[in-house]
Design a protein around this motif. Structure first.
Motif, short mmCIF file in Angstrom:
data_model
loop_
_atom_site.label_atom_id
_atom_site.label_comp_id
_atom_site.label_asym_id
_atom_site.label_seq_id
_atom_site.Cartn_x
_atom_site.Cartn_y
_atom_site.Cartn_z
N PRO A 38 0.80 -1.23 0.00
CA PRO A 38 0.00 0.00 0.00
C PRO A 38 0.83 1.28 0.00
CG PRO A 38 -0.13 -1.14 2.12
CD PRO A 38 0.50 -2.08 1.16
N SER A 39 1.91 1.31 0.78
CA SER A 39 2.70 2.55 0.83
C SER A 39 3.47 2.76 -0.47
CB SER A 39 3.65 2.55 2.04
OG SER A 39 4.61 1.53 1.91
N GLY A 40 4.02 1.67 -1.02
CA GLY A 40 4.77 1.78 -2.27
C GLY A 40 3.88 2.20 -3.43
N PHE A 57 9.85 -2.08 -8.09
CA PHE A 57 10.25 -3.49 -8.17
C PHE A 57 9.56 -4.25 -7.05
CE2 PHE A 57 13.86 -1.38 -10.27
CZ PHE A 57 13.79 -2.04 -11.49
N GLU A 58 8.86 -5.30 -7.43
CA GLU A 58 8.10 -6.09 -6.46
C GLU A 58 8.55 -7.55 -6.55
OE1 GLU A 58 5.81 -5.98 -3.89
OE2 GLU A 58 6.07 -8.16 -4.02
N ARG A 59 8.89 -8.08 -5.41
CA ARG A 59 9.40 -9.46 -5.33
C ARG A 59 8.39 -10.51 -5.82
NH1 ARG A 59 11.28 -10.38 0.38
NH2 ARG A 59 13.31 -10.06 -0.57
N GLY A 65 1.01 -6.27 -1.43
CA GLY A 65 1.70 -6.63 -0.19
C GLY A 65 0.72 -7.17 0.83
N GLY A 66 0.74 -6.57 2.00
CA GLY A 66 -0.08 -7.06 3.12
C GLY A 66 -1.57 -6.78 2.98
N ILE A 67 -1.98 -6.04 1.95
CA ILE A 67 -3.43 -5.80 1.80
C ILE A 67 -4.15 -7.12 1.51
CG2 ILE A 67 -5.23 -4.60 0.51
CD1 ILE A 67 -3.16 -2.52 -0.34
N MET A 236 0.40 -1.48 13.97
CA MET A 236 -1.00 -1.07 14.07
C MET A 236 -1.99 -2.11 13.55
SD MET A 236 0.54 0.06 11.28
CE MET A 236 1.26 1.65 11.50
N GLY A 237 -1.50 -3.18 12.94
CA GLY A 237 -2.43 -4.21 12.45
C GLY A 237 -3.20 -3.75 11.23
N PRO A 238 -4.40 -4.34 11.01
CA PRO A 238 -5.09 -4.18 9.72
C PRO A 238 -5.85 -2.86 9.54
CG PRO A 238 -6.30 -5.66 11.11
CD PRO A 238 -5.08 -5.28 11.89
#
Ligand code: 48F
Length: 260
Positions: A38-40, A57-59, A65-67, A236-238
Motif C-alpha cells: 500500500p505505501s509503495g 520493483f516487487e518481489r 503486499g499485506g493488503i 497497528m495491524g489491519p
C-alpha cells in the motif's frame, strides 16, 4: 470472427523486444520504489503524477503486499480519515462504520491502488527482488539498487545482479525494511540504526508513522511499515490509512528534494 495468426517465434521476438525496450528505459530513473504494497503503490501514484520517472520493483507476482491477506485472511481492512478521501479519488468504495472510519475490500483496494499508480505513469515490475543499493562518496549518497530475479534467489543460485540507478530510492518493503537494513549493514558510514518496531498500539502508531516518513540517508527514503521498523514505532495491524498517507508523504518529500 478471424483470430489473427501469430507464430511462436514472433511471440518470442515481440516479447523480448518489448521487454528489453522497457529495461533499457528504466535502468535510469528519478525514483525506484522497492515493494508494491500500500505505501509503495501510494508513493508511486503521487510521484508518477508529478512527472517523475518512477519504477517499482516487487518481489512477488502480485500487487498489494499485506493488503491481500486482509485481517487474518478476512477480506476487509480498516481505513480512517483523511486517507478515505484519497481512496474515494481513485474509485475505492468505502463502507462507513462511524465518522471517519471505514471498511474496504482488500481485493478492490489492491487493484485500484495499482491501477492508479500505473495510469499515472509508474512502471511496476514483478518477480524482481532488490538485494542491495548502489552508493557514491563525496558526497555520500545512495544512487540506485541491485536487482535479481526472485526465482533466482529462491533457487539459491549464485548469479550476479543488474544495477538500476535512481535519484531517490524508497524502501516500501514493509516490516523488514529490507533495503534500509542492507544499507545500514553494508554502509555503516550512512549512520542508520534499526531498533525494530514495537508491539501494537494502533491509535498512536498511525499518526507517528506518517509523521516520521521521509529521508533516512541521502538518496534513501522510508515509507509504510519500514518507517515503524527504523523509528521503533508501534505496529497497528489491519488499519491502513497511515500506509496510504505515508506513501503520499514520501512522494511529497522527494518531489520537494528533487525540485520538481
Ligand atoms: O508489507 P507491505 O504491505 O508493506 P507496507 O506498504 O504496508 C504494510 C501493511 O501491508 C501491513 C501493516 C499495515 O498496518 O502492518 O503489513 O509497509 O508490502 C511490502 C511489499 O514489498 C515487497 C513484498 O513482497 C511486498 O509486496 N518486498 C519486500 N522486500 C522486497 C520486496 C525486496 N527486497 N525487493 C522487492 N520487493
Amino acid at each position: 470472427m478471424n483470430v489473427k495468426q501469430v507464430d511462436e517465434t514472433k511471440i518470442t521476438r515481440y516479447i523480448l523486444r518489448a521487454t528489453f525496450e522497457d529495461w533499457m528505459d528504466f535502468s535510469v530513473n528519478d525514483v525506484v520504489i522497492v515493494g508494491a504494497g500500500p505505501s509503495g503503490l501510494s508513493a508511486a501514484y503521487y510521484l508518477a503524477k508529478s512527472g517523475l520517472k518512477t519504477t517499482v520493483f516487487e518481489r512477488r507476482l502480485s500487487f498489494g503486499g499485506g493488503i491481500g491477506g486482509g485481517a487474518m485472511l478476512f477480506h476487509k481492512i480498516i481505513i480512517e480519515s483523511p486517507a478515505d478521501e484519497i481512496l474515494r479519488g481513485i474509485g475505492v468504495r468505502l463502507h462507513k462504520f462511524e465518522e471517519g472510519v471505514y471498511a474496504v475490500d482488500s481485493a478492490e483496494l489492491m487493484a485500484k491502488l495499482a491501477t492508479a499508480a500505473i495510469d499515472a505513469g509508474a512502471k511496476i515490475i514483478h518477480g524482481v527482488t532488490v538485494d542491495d543499493v548502489i552508493f557514491r562518496e563525496n558526497p555520500l549518497r545512495v544512487t540506485g539498487v541491485a536487482v535479481e530475479w526472485t526465482a533466482t534467489q529462491m533457487a539459491a543460485l549464485h548469479v550476479d545482479p543488474l544495477f538500476i540507478s535512481a535519484r531517490a530510492v524508497v524502501d516500501a518493503t514493509g516490516h523488514d525494511a529490507e533495503v534500509i537494513s542492507v544499507a545500514s549493514r553494508k554502509l555503516p558510514e550512512l549512520g542508520i540504526a534499526i531498533p525494530g518496531e514495537k508491539s501494537a498500539y494502533s491509535e498512536i502508531a498511525e499518526q507517528l508513522t506518517v509523521e516520521q516518513t521521509g529521508e533516512v540517508a541521502p538518496g534513501l527514503y522510508a515509507t509504510g511499515m519500514a518507517v515503524t521498523e527504523i523509528k521503533a514505532l508501534p505496529r497497528m495491524g489491519p488499519i491502513f490509512g497511515a500506509m496510504i498517507l505515508s506513501g503520499k508523504r514520501v512522494a511529497e518529500d522527494i518531489i520537494a528534494k528533487l525540485n520538481v
